[in-house]
Design a protein around this motif. Structure first.
Motif, mmCIF file in Angstrom:
data_model
loop_
_atom_site.group_PDB
_atom_site.id
_atom_site.type_symbol
_atom_site.label_atom_id
_atom_site.label_comp_id
_atom_site.label_asym_id
_atom_site.label_seq_id
_atom_site.Cartn_x
_atom_site.Cartn_y
_atom_site.Cartn_z
ATOM 1 N N ASN A 44 0.846 -1.202 0.000
ATOM 2 C CA ASN A 44 0.000 0.000 0.000
ATOM 3 C C ASN A 44 0.874 1.243 0.000
ATOM 4 O OD1 ASN A 44 0.111 -0.805 3.187
ATOM 5 N ND2 ASN A 44 0.009 1.419 2.958
ATOM 6 N N PRO A 45 0.369 2.353 -0.485
ATOM 7 C CA PRO A 45 1.140 3.596 -0.465
ATOM 8 C C PRO A 45 1.241 4.161 0.941
ATOM 9 C CG PRO A 45 -1.074 4.014 -1.278
ATOM 10 C CD PRO A 45 -0.971 2.530 -1.103
ATOM 11 N N SER A 46 2.246 5.003 1.154
ATOM 12 C CA SER A 46 2.475 5.624 2.455
ATOM 13 C C SER A 46 2.930 7.060 2.246
ATOM 14 C CB SER A 46 3.541 4.847 3.243
ATOM 15 O OG SER A 46 4.764 4.789 2.518
ATOM 16 N N ILE A 47 2.876 7.843 3.320
ATOM 17 C CA ILE A 47 3.338 9.232 3.263
ATOM 18 C C ILE A 47 3.958 9.581 4.607
ATOM 19 C CG2 ILE A 47 1.143 10.265 4.020
ATOM 20 C CD1 ILE A 47 1.660 12.450 1.848
ATOM 21 N N SER A 48 5.002 10.399 4.584
ATOM 22 C CA SER A 48 5.749 10.653 5.819
ATOM 23 C C SER A 48 6.219 12.095 5.911
ATOM 24 C CB SER A 48 6.968 9.718 5.894
ATOM 25 O OG SER A 48 7.793 9.878 4.761
ATOM 26 N N PHE A 49 6.441 12.528 7.146
ATOM 27 C CA PHE A 49 7.193 13.735 7.425
ATOM 28 C C PHE A 49 8.677 13.350 7.435
ATOM 29 C CE2 PHE A 49 3.731 15.972 10.200
ATOM 30 C CZ PHE A 49 3.276 16.685 9.087
ATOM 31 N N THR A 50 9.490 14.086 6.709
ATOM 32 C CA THR A 50 10.941 13.930 6.822
ATOM 33 C C THR A 50 11.391 14.613 8.103
ATOM 34 O OG1 THR A 50 11.070 14.066 4.413
ATOM 35 C CG2 THR A 50 13.130 14.303 5.630
ATOM 36 N N LEU A 51 12.247 13.940 8.866
ATOM 37 C CA LEU A 51 12.733 14.520 10.115
ATOM 38 C C LEU A 51 14.029 15.296 9.872
ATOM 39 C CD1 LEU A 51 11.891 11.623 12.591
ATOM 40 C CD2 LEU A 51 10.592 13.712 12.122
ATOM 41 N N HIS A 244 -5.214 3.734 1.111
ATOM 42 C CA HIS A 244 -5.549 4.545 -0.065
ATOM 43 C C HIS A 244 -6.580 5.616 0.298
ATOM 44 C CE1 HIS A 244 -3.500 2.506 -3.456
ATOM 45 N NE2 HIS A 244 -3.564 1.432 -2.683
ATOM 46 N N GLU A 245 -7.582 5.240 1.068
ATOM 47 C CA GLU A 245 -8.626 6.194 1.451
ATOM 48 C C GLU A 245 -8.054 7.308 2.328
ATOM 49 O OE1 GLU A 245 -11.412 3.583 3.317
ATOM 50 O OE2 GLU A 245 -12.361 2.979 1.417
ATOM 51 N N ASN A 246 -7.157 6.958 3.244
ATOM 52 C CA ASN A 246 -6.568 7.979 4.109
ATOM 53 C C ASN A 246 -5.659 8.924 3.335
ATOM 54 O OD1 ASN A 246 -7.883 7.340 6.487
ATOM 55 N ND2 ASN A 246 -6.301 5.918 7.181
ATOM 56 N N LEU A 247 -4.980 8.429 2.313
ATOM 57 C CA LEU A 247 -4.184 9.318 1.462
ATOM 58 C C LEU A 247 -5.084 10.304 0.724
ATOM 59 C CD1 LEU A 247 -1.340 7.096 0.002
ATOM 60 C CD2 LEU A 247 -1.078 9.224 1.259
ATOM 61 N N ASP A 248 -6.227 9.823 0.250
ATOM 62 C CA ASP A 248 -7.193 10.723 -0.393
ATOM 63 C C ASP A 248 -7.636 11.815 0.581
ATOM 64 O OD1 ASP A 248 -7.239 9.547 -2.907
ATOM 65 O OD2 ASP A 248 -8.837 8.148 -2.381
ATOM 66 N N LYS A 249 -7.927 11.425 1.811
ATOM 67 C CA LYS A 249 -8.364 12.397 2.817
ATOM 68 C C LYS A 249 -7.263 13.416 3.114
ATOM 69 C CE LYS A 249 -11.468 9.161 5.222
ATOM 70 N NZ LYS A 249 -11.647 8.369 6.462
ATOM 71 N N LEU A 250 -6.011 12.944 3.143
ATOM 72 C CA LEU A 250 -4.908 13.847 3.479
ATOM 73 C C LEU A 250 -4.680 14.903 2.407
ATOM 74 C CD1 LEU A 250 -2.097 11.712 5.183
ATOM 75 C CD2 LEU A 250 -3.382 13.620 6.159
ATOM 76 N N ILE A 251 -4.989 14.592 1.163
ATOM 77 C CA ILE A 251 -4.852 15.600 0.112
ATOM 78 C C ILE A 251 -5.679 16.835 0.471
ATOM 79 C CG2 ILE A 251 -5.347 16.146 -2.316
ATOM 80 C CD1 ILE A 251 -4.639 13.231 -2.986
ATOM 81 N N ALA A 252 -6.928 16.593 0.889
ATOM 82 C CA ALA A 252 -7.800 17.706 1.284
ATOM 83 C C ALA A 252 -7.327 18.349 2.584
ATOM 84 C CB ALA A 252 -9.238 17.198 1.430
ATOM 85 N N VAL A 253 -6.874 17.542 3.526
ATOM 86 C CA VAL A 253 -6.423 18.043 4.824
ATOM 87 C C VAL A 253 -5.197 18.930 4.675
ATOM 88 C CG1 VAL A 253 -5.324 17.317 6.991
ATOM 89 C CG2 VAL A 253 -7.433 16.209 6.217
#
Length: 364
Positions: A44-51, A244-253
């Motif tokens: 699944n895809p993921s997204i992160s903050f770089t530290l 996938h659904e949470n990534l969609d939500k994060l685009i708007a967030v």
């Protein structure tokens, strides 16, 4: 791009010897990568903050051999001392990437590496360590092929880092990096991470991450074993759909700056990761009692103060406390007053969003 795009043709330069050094940060996933296919590809895809503060510095000195070696020729020093037990992981990494860096057996390498955080701290060093090593090796390749573009350099480093540690592909750039095919993210790929391509509200520009070291012991289960437990997991399909659904939500967030919705997504992702481990076969409980105490304290504080502090977790007991820049004084006071007592030896690390790896100047 496809995998064979990273296999080079003949090099047009020869380098006899040299040195290169990079500092590469760790990262903290907001939407978690958990479960992988062959060749370190994510389920699944993921997204992160770089530290920023949690980083690995790696220097490679290289010297061309008189003739190519049958084995990989390298010495490994960790914080100034020979580290034989790290060598097998480097050999596995070299074996995976040799087709993409065919010069590996033509040089002897001295690899010197160190972390800005204690190795035994319970902070995962594979993302920063493997990305720093990949950066140095591709920097050598760029000397052999000076026509390599900066964009291709970044993609290839991320591609190779992934073959050492999946999350390492998200440490090359900053401040937000996405990895894995996602139909609503332009340019996304399973092969490498990409800098998040859409608008990000100022609310998320200077986020802080205070890492509470609840348990500094060796991981109860390795990441590789943990990922493999997703094969035939009864809830795997729904979990991958949720990511996938949470990534969609994060685009708007990210565009709107909605911190409350951000908190809901990030904390759900953290707890889902641990739920998957608790319901796998065999199953594991990676949180410790103090992890739960910290989570409950954060929830109580947020409720009474209307703060935008939240938590996330990796596959372990430590807690990443995330909060926006404009709340740093209040939240950090809360951390000192109410949370560090739950840390092993009251240890914690203050970090914040960073902007990716940096090449370091080498002394002549």
């Amino acid at each position: 791009m496809i995998e064979k795009d990273f296999i080079p043709s003949a090099y047009n330069h020869t380098i006899t010897e040299g040195k290169v050094s990079y500092k590469s940060p760790s990262n903290i996933a907001l939407v978690k990568y958990w479960g992988k296919k062959e060749n370190q590809l994510p389920q699944n895809p993921s997204i992160s903050f770089t530290l920023d503060a949690c980083a690995t510095t790696t220097k490679i000195s290289f010297k061309r051999l008189n003739k190519p070696s049958e084995e990989y020729s390298f010495d490994l020093l960790f914080e100034g001392n020979s580290k034989e037990d790290f060598k097998p992981k480097i050999k596995i990494f070299f074996t995976r990437i040799e087709v993409y860096l065919p010069f590996l057996k033509e040089y002897h390498f001295t690899i010197e590496t160190s972390n800005s955080f204690p190795h035994s701290s319970g902070i995962a060093s594979s993302a920063s360590g493997m990305s720093a090593l990949a950066l140095c090796l591709v920097a050598l390749e760029k000397q052999l092929n000076p026509e390599m573009s900066d964009d291709f350099f970044t993609k290839k480093v991320s591609f190779l880092a992934r073959l050492g540690s999946g999350s390492a592909c998200r440490s090359i750039e900053g401040d937000i990096v996405q990895w894995g095919n996602h139909e609503n993210t332009e340019g996304s790929s399973d092969l490498f991470g990409i800098k998040y391509p859409y608008k990000v509200h100022d609310n998320f520009k200077r986020f802080h991450d205070t890492i509470l070291l609840v348990d500094k012991g060796q991981k109860q289960v390795s990441s590789t074993v943990g990922h493999n437990l997703m094969h035939n997991h009864p809830f795997a399909t729904q979990r991958f759909k949720q990511a996938h659904e949470n990534l969609d939500k994060l685009i708007a967030v990210f565009e709107s700056g909605d911190l409350k919705e951000f908190i809901a997504i990030v904390e759900s992702e953290a707890l889902t990761l641990h739920a998957m481990m608790m319901t796998s076969m065999p199953n594991f409980i990676l949180m410790k009692p103090n992890t739960l105490e910290i989570i409950n304290k954060i929830w109580e504080f947020r409720e009474k103060s209307n703060s935008n502090v939240c938590f996330t977790l990796d596959a372990g007991a430590n807690v990443h406390v995330l909060y926006p820049e404009n709340e740093k004084d209040v939240v950090f006071q809360f951390i000192k007053d109410e949370l560090i007592g739950y840390c092993e030896n009251q240890q914690y690390i203050c970090d914040r969003i960073g902007f990716g790896a940096k090449q370091l100047k080498m002394n002549a």
